[in-house]
Write an enzyme that holds these catalytic residues in place. Structure first.
Site, PDB file in Angstrom:
ATOM      1  N   ASP A  11       9.030  17.213 -22.221  1.00  0.00           N
ATOM      2  CA  ASP A  11       9.868  18.874 -22.642  1.00  0.00           C
ATOM      3  C   ASP A  11      11.133  18.971 -21.548  1.00  0.00           C
ATOM      4  OD1 ASP A  11      10.285  22.167 -22.204  1.00  0.00           O
ATOM      5  OD2 ASP A  11       8.121  22.373 -22.130  1.00  0.00           O
ATOM      6  N   ASP A  52       8.142  20.922 -27.311  1.00  0.00           N
ATOM      7  CA  ASP A  52       8.365  19.396 -26.476  1.00  0.00           C
ATOM      8  C   ASP A  52       8.925  17.905 -27.476  1.00  0.00           C
ATOM      9  OD1 ASP A  52       6.344  18.352 -24.091  1.00  0.00           O
ATOM     10  OD2 ASP A  52       5.619  20.912 -25.376  1.00  0.00           O
ATOM     11  N   GLN A  93      12.497  20.619 -17.810  1.00  0.00           N
ATOM     12  CA  GLN A  93      10.822  20.438 -16.959  1.00  0.00           C
ATOM     13  C   GLN A  93      10.169  19.662 -17.035  1.00  0.00           C
ATOM     14  OE1 GLN A  93       8.729  24.030 -19.115  1.00  0.00           O
ATOM     15  NE2 GLN A  93       7.541  22.355 -19.548  1.00  0.00           N
ATOM     16  N   ASP A 130       1.466  21.008 -28.502  1.00  0.00           N
ATOM     17  CA  ASP A 130       2.280  21.806 -27.845  1.00  0.00           C
ATOM     18  C   ASP A 130       1.075  22.651 -27.269  1.00  0.00           C
ATOM     19  OD1 ASP A 130       4.282  22.517 -26.038  1.00  0.00           O
ATOM     20  OD2 ASP A 130       5.170  24.263 -27.271  1.00  0.00           O
ATOM     21  N   TYR A 226       1.547  23.677 -11.371  1.00  0.00           N
ATOM     22  CA  TYR A 226       1.550  24.356 -12.594  1.00  0.00           C
ATOM     23  C   TYR A 226       3.203  23.936 -12.740  1.00  0.00           C
ATOM     24  CZ  TYR A 226       1.810  26.358 -17.088  1.00  0.00           C
ATOM     25  OH  TYR A 226       1.771  26.345 -18.890  1.00  0.00           O
ATOM     26  N   LYS A 229       2.265  22.400 -19.413  1.00  0.00           N
ATOM     27  CA  LYS A 229       0.737  21.745 -20.327  1.00  0.00           C
ATOM     28  C   LYS A 229       1.573  20.405 -20.047  1.00  0.00           C
ATOM     29  CE  LYS A 229      -3.492  23.586 -19.585  1.00  0.00           C
ATOM     30  NZ  LYS A 229      -3.659  22.717 -18.917  1.00  0.00           N
ATOM     31  N   ASP A 231       0.769  18.466 -22.709  1.00  0.00           N
ATOM     32  CA  ASP A 231       1.300  18.409 -24.617  1.00  0.00           C
ATOM     33  C   ASP A 231       1.254  17.306 -24.789  1.00  0.00           C
ATOM     34  OD1 ASP A 231       1.011  20.848 -24.156  1.00  0.00           O
ATOM     35  OD2 ASP A 231       3.575  21.342 -24.090  1.00  0.00           O
ATOM     36  N   ASP A 284       2.592  32.847 -26.708  1.00  0.00           N
ATOM     37  CA  ASP A 284       2.850  31.304 -26.244  1.00  0.00           C
ATOM     38  C   ASP A 284       1.756  30.385 -27.739  1.00  0.00           C
ATOM     39  OD1 ASP A 284       4.902  31.977 -25.001  1.00  0.00           O
ATOM     40  OD2 ASP A 284       4.341  30.495 -22.675  1.00  0.00           O
ATOM     41  N   TYR A 345      -4.393  24.397 -10.024  1.00  0.00           N
ATOM     42  CA  TYR A 345      -2.927  24.589 -10.220  1.00  0.00           C
ATOM     43  C   TYR A 345      -2.108  25.454 -10.495  1.00  0.00           C
ATOM     44  CZ  TYR A 345      -3.840  19.869  -8.917  1.00  0.00           C
ATOM     45  OH  TYR A 345      -4.189  18.588  -8.067  1.00  0.00           O
TER      46      TYR A 345
HETATM   47  P1  13P Z   1       8.332  31.788 -15.087  1.00  0.00           P
HETATM   48  O1  13P Z   1       8.277  32.634 -16.420  1.00  0.00           O
HETATM   49  O2  13P Z   1       8.129  32.129 -14.320  1.00  0.00           O
HETATM   50  O3  13P Z   1       8.974  30.461 -15.767  1.00  0.00           O
HETATM   51  O4  13P Z   1       6.150  31.462 -15.596  1.00  0.00           O
HETATM   52  C1  13P Z   1       6.467  31.953 -16.807  1.00  0.00           C
HETATM   53  C2  13P Z   1       5.710  31.132 -17.526  1.00  0.00           C
HETATM   54  O5  13P Z   1       6.895  30.495 -18.199  1.00  0.00           O
HETATM   55  C3  13P Z   1       5.384  29.899 -17.221  1.00  0.00           C
HETATM   56  O6  13P Z   1       5.839  27.936 -17.642  1.00  0.00           O
HETATM   57  P1  13P Z   2       4.792  25.114 -21.678  1.00  0.00           P
HETATM   58  O1  13P Z   2       3.933  23.807 -21.382  1.00  0.00           O
HETATM   59  O2  13P Z   2       4.741  23.719 -23.538  1.00  0.00           O
HETATM   60  O3  13P Z   2       6.299  23.753 -21.637  1.00  0.00           O
HETATM   61  O4  13P Z   2       4.228  25.521 -21.419  1.00  0.00           O
HETATM   62  C1  13P Z   2       4.484  26.358 -20.846  1.00  0.00           C
HETATM   63  C2  13P Z   2       3.340  27.311 -20.851  1.00  0.00           C
HETATM   64  O5  13P Z   2       3.556  28.216 -19.387  1.00  0.00           O
HETATM   65  C3  13P Z   2       3.963  28.395 -21.706  1.00  0.00           C
HETATM   66  O6  13P Z   2       2.602  29.648 -21.189  1.00  0.00           O
HETATM   67 MG    MG Z   3       8.027  24.442 -21.282  1.00  0.00          MG
HETATM   68 MG    MG Z   4       5.401  22.228 -24.587  1.00  0.00          MG
END
Ligand code: 13P
Ligand code: 13P
Ligand code: MG
Ligand code: MG
Length: 362
Positions: A11, A52, A93, A130, A226, A229, A231, A284, A345
């Site tokens: 990603d 991703d 990322q 994902d 963290y 993920k 993915d 998400d 995490y």
């Molecule tokens: P942030 O908005 O601080 O990035 O946290 C939410 C998120 O998207 C975690 O990956």
């Molecule tokens: P990704 O691992 O796909 O970047 O997603 C992060 C996340 O915190 C989604 O809510």
């Molecule tokens: Mg992402």
């Molecule tokens: Mg992802």
């Protein structure tokens, strides 16, 4: 000639949150790989599942090739530059370190690679998911290679009637074990049902040829916090001596719950979709998976077929949406929220730490 299939994914940034990469990122990756086609690489295919980007590359350099990993790293770096220019979310990322020295392992990207002796008509399916982690593949891999209610060939086909071998990793303890099916099916299930600890890394035919490989890199362990993920991606060989393509795909017609989704902290259904629908936005998610079926001759890729675009998976998508509603009903409660072991995490640990001094002995 031995051919290597390398699936390397990361990603490197996405539009409007964790949804999908900008077309220019995909182009940058394709351009880098195109430069290497006919040189280090035989062929390639670039796609994305959610935010991703996956690079599927064929070559003769074997697994863990410095040349191939460098190409992937450069492609992701190039894309990251554009992501930063565009102000995309989570630019770079999954590129967790700048100290690249020829292998992307432990650097953030996920890796699934296999070196094979091609069959006259080689078939493999590349899976890419994902908003989840690699243990999401435990259940479907068991069904593909060890469950005769899924894979008719285990009963009907003398070429796979002997069963398969599963290499399982303890992703926390850094240990691994190989178990035979059907003989040790129950031992295998005792491990891989514990999806927060164990993940299937590879599956082999009893005669030794590789059948499947999954990326099992844990981003949170590498980063210590963290950062999104894992993915995962995986490559599964199909047909003649392996489960048929339809048997490899069918576990996803019955959606099941996995870890991931919003902030990597929730249980949700894994929804099989075609490439164009791999845009997880509802909370998400719900977590997505795409499946691309390839033919291959001397490393040249033919296809792919966008397998989950089949209307035969419409019911699964409907079901997954219902399963998503059931989980969303729980809001911040378990079982929608993951248990502490899987959240260690995540940012909730900071919230809990703040409350610790106010805890009174009982
Ligand atoms: P942030 O908005 O601080 O990035 O946290 C939410 C998120 O998207 C975690 O990956
Ligand atoms: P990704 O691992 O796909 O970047 O997603 C992060 C996340 O915190 C989604 O809510
Ligand atoms: Mg992402
Ligand atoms: Mg992802």
């Amino acid at each position: 000639m031995k051919t290597t299939i390398s699936l390397i994914k990361a990603d490197i940034g996405s539009i409007g949150g964790h949804t999908k990469p900008h077309e220019r990122l995909l182009e940058a990756c394709k351009n880098r790989l195109e430069e290497e086609k006919g040189k280090t690489l035989i062929d390639y295919y670039v796609t994305n599942c959610g935010d991703d980007i996956e690079l599927i590359m064929t070559h003769t350099k074997g697994v863990d090739s410095k040349d191939v990993h460098t190409i992937a790293w450069d492609a992701f770096k190039e894309g990251t530059k554009i992501a930063k220019d565009l102000g995309l979310y989570g630019a770079g990322q999954d590129l967790l370190s700048d100290a690249f020295s020829g292998n992307v392992r432990g650097m953030g990207p996920g890796i699934a690679e296999m070196e094979i002796e091609e069959r006259p008509a080689e078939v493999f399916v590349a899976f890419m998911a994902d908003k989840t982690d690699s243990s999401a593949f435990n259940l479907p891999l068991y069904e593909m290679f060890a469950n005769p209610f899924n894979t008719a060939g285990l009963v009907l086909d003398p070429k796979i009637h002997d069963g398969f071998k599963f290499e399982v990793q303890d992703v926390k303890g850094h240990k691994s074990i190989t178990l035979n099916t059907p003989e040790e099916s129950y031992d295998l299930l005792a491990l891989i049902g514990l999806t927060d600890i164990y993940a299937v890394k590879r599956v082999y035919r009893k005669s030794g040829e590789i059948a499947a490989v999954a990326s099992t890199e844990k981003l949170s362990f590498i980063a210590g916090k963290y950062v999104g993920k894992d993915d995962p991606g995986m490559i599964v060989r199909a047909q003649s001596g392996y489960p048929a393509t339809g048997e490899v795909l069918d576990p996803f017609a019955r959606p099941f719950y996995i870890a991931g989704w919003m902030r990597g902290s929730h249980r949700g259904p894994l929804m099989p979709v075609g490439e164009k629908d791999a845009i997880p936005t509802r909370f998400d998610g719900p977590p997505r998976i795409i499946a691309l079926a390839f033919s291959m001759k001397n490393g040249i890729l033919v296809g792919p077929v966008d397998a989950f675009a089949d209307v035969g998976f419409d019911k699964a998508r409907e079901k997954a949406n219902e399963m998503a509603d059931i989980m969303r009903r729980h809001g911040p409660f378990q079982p929608h929220l993951l248990p502490p072991g899987e959240l260690e995490y995540a940012t909730i640990s900071e919230v809990l730490k703040k409350l610790e001094p106010r805890m009174k002995k009982m």
